[in-house]
Write a protein that holds these residues in place. Structure first.
Motif, PDB file in Angstrom:
ATOM      1  N   ASP B  19       0.828  -1.211   0.000  1.00 17.69           N
ATOM      2  CA  ASP B  19       0.000   0.000   0.000  1.00 17.69           C
ATOM      3  C   ASP B  19       0.864   1.264   0.000  1.00 17.69           C
ATOM      4  O   ASP B  19       0.519   2.264  -0.635  1.00 17.69           O
ATOM      5  CB  ASP B  19      -0.972  -0.006   1.192  1.00 17.69           C
ATOM      6  N   VAL B  20       2.011   1.203   0.673  1.00 18.05           N
ATOM      7  CA  VAL B  20       2.935   2.357   0.686  1.00 18.05           C
ATOM      8  C   VAL B  20       3.503   2.558  -0.715  1.00 18.05           C
ATOM      9  O   VAL B  20       3.609   3.687  -1.210  1.00 18.05           O
ATOM     10  CB  VAL B  20       4.065   2.149   1.733  1.00 18.05           C
ATOM     11  N   PHE B  23       0.863   4.150  -2.808  1.00 20.47           N
ATOM     12  CA  PHE B  23       0.689   5.544  -2.397  1.00 20.47           C
ATOM     13  C   PHE B  23       1.793   6.423  -3.006  1.00 20.47           C
ATOM     14  O   PHE B  23       1.527   7.465  -3.606  1.00 20.47           O
ATOM     15  CB  PHE B  23       0.728   5.609  -0.859  1.00 20.47           C
ATOM     16  N   LEU B  24       3.059   5.964  -2.892  1.00 26.61           N
ATOM     17  CA  LEU B  24       4.190   6.755  -3.406  1.00 26.61           C
ATOM     18  C   LEU B  24       4.154   6.845  -4.933  1.00 26.61           C
ATOM     19  O   LEU B  24       4.466   7.885  -5.508  1.00 26.61           O
ATOM     20  CB  LEU B  24       5.517   6.137  -2.943  1.00 26.61           C
ATOM     21  N   LEU B  27       1.904   9.457  -5.984  1.00 28.49           N
ATOM     22  CA  LEU B  27       2.465  10.801  -5.781  1.00 28.49           C
ATOM     23  C   LEU B  27       3.500  11.172  -6.845  1.00 28.49           C
ATOM     24  O   LEU B  27       3.491  12.283  -7.365  1.00 28.49           O
ATOM     25  CB  LEU B  27       3.111  10.909  -4.389  1.00 28.49           C
ATOM     26  N   VAL B  44      -4.659  10.551   1.013  1.00 31.34           N
ATOM     27  CA  VAL B  44      -4.759   9.724   2.224  1.00 31.34           C
ATOM     28  C   VAL B  44      -6.229   9.623   2.666  1.00 31.34           C
ATOM     29  O   VAL B  44      -6.670   8.585   3.169  1.00 31.34           O
ATOM     30  CB  VAL B  44      -3.801  10.245   3.337  1.00 31.34           C
ATOM     31  N   LEU B  47      -7.869   7.067   0.537  1.00 32.51           N
ATOM     32  CA  LEU B  47      -7.488   5.714   0.986  1.00 32.51           C
ATOM     33  C   LEU B  47      -8.356   5.306   2.164  1.00 32.51           C
ATOM     34  O   LEU B  47      -8.826   4.174   2.250  1.00 32.51           O
ATOM     35  CB  LEU B  47      -6.011   5.681   1.408  1.00 32.51           C
TER      36      LEU B  47
END
Lengths: 676, 52
Positions: B19-20, B23-24, B27, B44, B47
């Motif tokens: 998930d990280v 997310f990155l 971005l 966020v 999410l």
């Protein structure tokens, strides 16, 4: 990406220059010109259009400057057309206006203006200007890579010295997009802080106060961490420098010792030679001062003593005997005792016989005795002198043997001094620099723990307040949601902390592998190239020792690195090189020419375009031969107006160059069937 | 841009949680000028909305 046309107006010797190679597919372009014909202005134009190099009034062409009146305006304009890999064309135009002041000075009138227009390969799509042209340009020609786009051949042989290390590190960071990633994380941190602030506002005053304190400590922590990071970088950089310098310093220390020893030996040698010279003078003085007569007396002593002995045996009178008194006695006929000497008696005959027999011996004996006394004195003196002379001789022998020993030491030292081109003063300066580096490292050894301790203390303060803050924000659903979101961002930050470093490492390895493989191939796998953690680009022999590359090989390595960088980074800007062979000698120039032509022939240049700006001294028929198969586009700059210093670009080789013997010979052999 | 795609690939190959990583990658692929803390918070929040 390929340059398809270049137009320059009013820059240096270029009043209106136009290079158009759009219809040709050649990847190699040679822009040749003798000195002062405008090669540097070409490079300045490219630097200006691509990297916004600052121009001054002196860059304006003489003709434009003459026509520029007070209150009037003139401009330098450079337009570059670039064919992109997708078939679109980008037209990059940069213009710098100039004005003439009332004082008559020509100066830039404001900043330059840039326009980037994209022309699609699809003819139905209208050409349009890019909204943020500087950003577009920086994404295709990053300023960090300026030194990898516009090369200066003169500097290429020293390409990998310490100065370039930072540029390489930056390049690798750019490849890995580390800076961009760090910007992403900074934004995430900012978002996290904003979420915490929202939580505080939802909760009590005390929570808000705690959050403000946390934010304050966080700012201090950020500052401390930046300081710590700077200190660590400085330490790493100094340690890297120290590590690089250490073998040299060890060598220099020995070198300084040997130089010192050598100087001492030479000084001693000089002093000994001087002493020897003085001893020789002294020896002569003593010898001649005592007199050659003394020397001869020594030689005569024995024969004279022999004569005295003979005279003694012959019954000579003693030295004080008065022969005249005896003659008087005989003449008077009366002895001193009163008795008469009777004439004709046996006694008288015996006395007369004795007198006759000893007459000569007696006189000689007296003379001999006197001579012997003189001789004895002289010999005594000579013996004293002899001591001095002997001492002088002993000293001379000692000095002589010291000179011999000194010469032997000098001979033994000679191999250690070989290749030691530095003077004692240079060695001292390098040693001083090294000591300064060591002092810097020692200081940082004290500073770093201080920052680390500060970092721990601030983290502790934050952690303490964080717990209090969590207790204070209460259990409202909104606050809890914000907390979860902030915690999530905290986990993103924590997990990505080492990511940048690992990406950097992978990019470094990819670059290293490319350079090593390509450079190794040029020398039959003899060398392996490494890009160290400190971004030193070093070349090793098969046995792991550092290879001693020639200036030509160093230049080849620099070209390899440049192509590798383009390939790994995925940006295909052209390679533009002023004086691509620098100051290389003929042998090394051939090596570079051969390697470059092979790179283009074998596709190692990854389809990239190269533009070489060469002067008459480096573009010879032999260099041309290497590139003949690649069919380069050849142009030359013709200087046609001496008064206004204007150059034109023409195709082919400058006819003036055919006056030089190399080109003359080449043309003659070509005409006579290639010299076969 | 190709280097952002490359960075995205590096993130995908890293040892971070999936998930990280997502997310990155979101971005880094944001269009120019859209990388702001507001956009991060929106992401966020979305999410959190998905996990509801």
């Amino acid at each position: 990406m390929k340059m398809t046309s270049l137009e320059i107006s009013n820059l240096g010797v270029h009043k209106e220059l136009k290079l158009d190679v759009a219809s040709q597919q050649n990847r190699l372009i040679f822009l040749n010109g003798s000195n002062n014909h405008g090669k540097t202005s070409l490079l300045t134009a490219l630097e200006f259009v691509l990297f916004n190099a600052e121009l001054s009034g002196g860059n304006l062409s003489k003709l434009a400057a003459r026509e520029l009146e007070v209150g009037g305006s003139a401009e330098i304009r450079v337009r570059l057309k670039l064919l992109q890999p997708n078939g679109d064309v980008a037209v990059v135009t940069r213009v710098q206006p100039f004005e003439r002041t009332a004082a008559g000075i020509i100066r830039p009138d404001g900043s330059s203006e840039l326009d980037v227009t994209l022309i699609s390969r699809d003819v139905t799509v209208q050409a349009e200007s890019v909204p943020r042209p500087e950003e577009w340009l920086d994404s295709h020609f990053p300023i960090r890579f300026k030194d990898f786009v516009l090369f200066d051949g003169e500097k290429m042989t020293r390409f990998f010295d310490n100065r370039v290390k930072a540029a390489i590190e930056n390049a690798v960071r750019e490849i890995a997009r580390i800076d961009y990633f760090e910007e992403v994380i900074r934004t995430v941190k900012k978002a996290q802080a904003e979420l915490q602030s929202k939580q505080a506002k939802l909760a009590s005053k005390s929570a808000e106060k705690l959050n403000a304190e946390i934010a304050g400590f966080q700012r201090q922590l950020d500052l401390t961490e930046r300081n710590l990071e700077t200190a660590l970088r400085q330490r790493n950089s100094l340690q890297s420098e120290e590590k690089t310098l250490r073998p040299l310093i060890e060598g220099l220390k020995d070198g300084a010792k040997y130089l010192g020893e050598n100087k001492k030996l030479r000084d001693e040698h000089e002093a000994l030679l001087e002493e020897q010279k003085e001893l020789k003078i002294e020896f002569r003085r003593v010898l001649w001062g005592a007199g050659i007569s003394t020397f001869l007396a020594g030689k005569l002593k024995y024969p004279i003593e022999k004569q005295i002995e003979i005279a003694d045996k012959a019954g000579r009178y003693p030295a004080d005997f008065k022969f005249e008194a005896l003659e008087d006695v005989m003449a008077k006929g009366v002895c001193i005792c009163g008795n008469h000497i009777i004439q004709g008696s046996d006694s008288e005959a015996a006395i007369r016989a004795l007198m006759e027999r000893n007459l000569s011996a007696g006189m000689l004996g007296t003379e001999l005795s006197s001579l012997k006394a003189t001789l004895d004195r002289s010999i005594g003196l000579a013996q004293a002198n002899h001591q001095e002379v002997a001492s002088l001789i002993r000293r001379q022998r000692k000095v002589h043997s010291e000179i011999q020993a000194n010469l032997l030491s000098q001979r033994e030292l000679a191999p250690k001094l070989e290749g030691l081109s530095l003077k004692s003063d240079d060695v001292a300066s390098i040693l001083a620099n090294y000591q300064q580096i060591q002092r810097g490292i020692d200081e940082l050894k004290q500073t770093i723990p201080m920052w680390e301790s500060e970092q721990r203390s601030k983290k502790l303060e934050i952690s303490k307040r964080q717990k209090e803050f969590e207790a204070a924000i209460g259990n409202s659903a909104s606050a809890q949601l914000l907390k979860r979101q902030a915690d999530y961002l905290a986990s993103v930050i924590a997990q990505s902390s080492d990511f940048g470093q690992s990406v950097l490492e992978r990019a470094r390895i990819r670059l290293e592998s490319f350079v090593s493989e390509r450079f190794g191939r040029t020398d039959g796998g003899r060398y392996k190239t490494q890009i160290t953690d400190e971004f030193d680009v070093i070349t090793l022999n098969q046995d792991g020792t550092v290879a001693n590359l020639s200036s030509g090989q160093n230049m080849v390595k620099a070209y390899m690195f440049s192509f590798a960088l383009r390939s790994v980074i995925g940006l295909s800007f052209p390679l533009i090189v002023d004086t691509p062979y620098g100051r290389l000698d003929e042998k090394n120039r051939m090596l570079v020419a051969e390697t470059l032509s092979n790179m283009f022939k074998e596709g190692d240049s990854e389809g990239q375009q190269a533009v070489f700006l060469m002067h008459d001294g480096e573009y010879t028929p032999w260099v041309m031969e290497h590139f003949k198969d690649l069919n380069p586009l050849e142009y030359y700059l013709e200087h046609f107006d001496e008064e206004y210093e204007i150059s034109h670009l023409r195709e082919g080789i400058d006819p003036e160059w055919y006056k030089y013997s190399a080109w003359q010979f080449y043309r003659e052999t070509e005409q006579s069937g290639g010299g076969k | 841009m190709s280097s952002e795609i490359e960075l995205g690939r590096e993130i995908a190959e890293s040892e971070m949680d999936q998930d990280v990583k997502n997310f990155l990658r979101h971005l880094i692929l944001l269009p120019e000028g859209e990388l702001t803390s507001k956009r991060v918070i929106e992401l966020v929040e979305s999410l959190a909305g998905e996990s509801k």
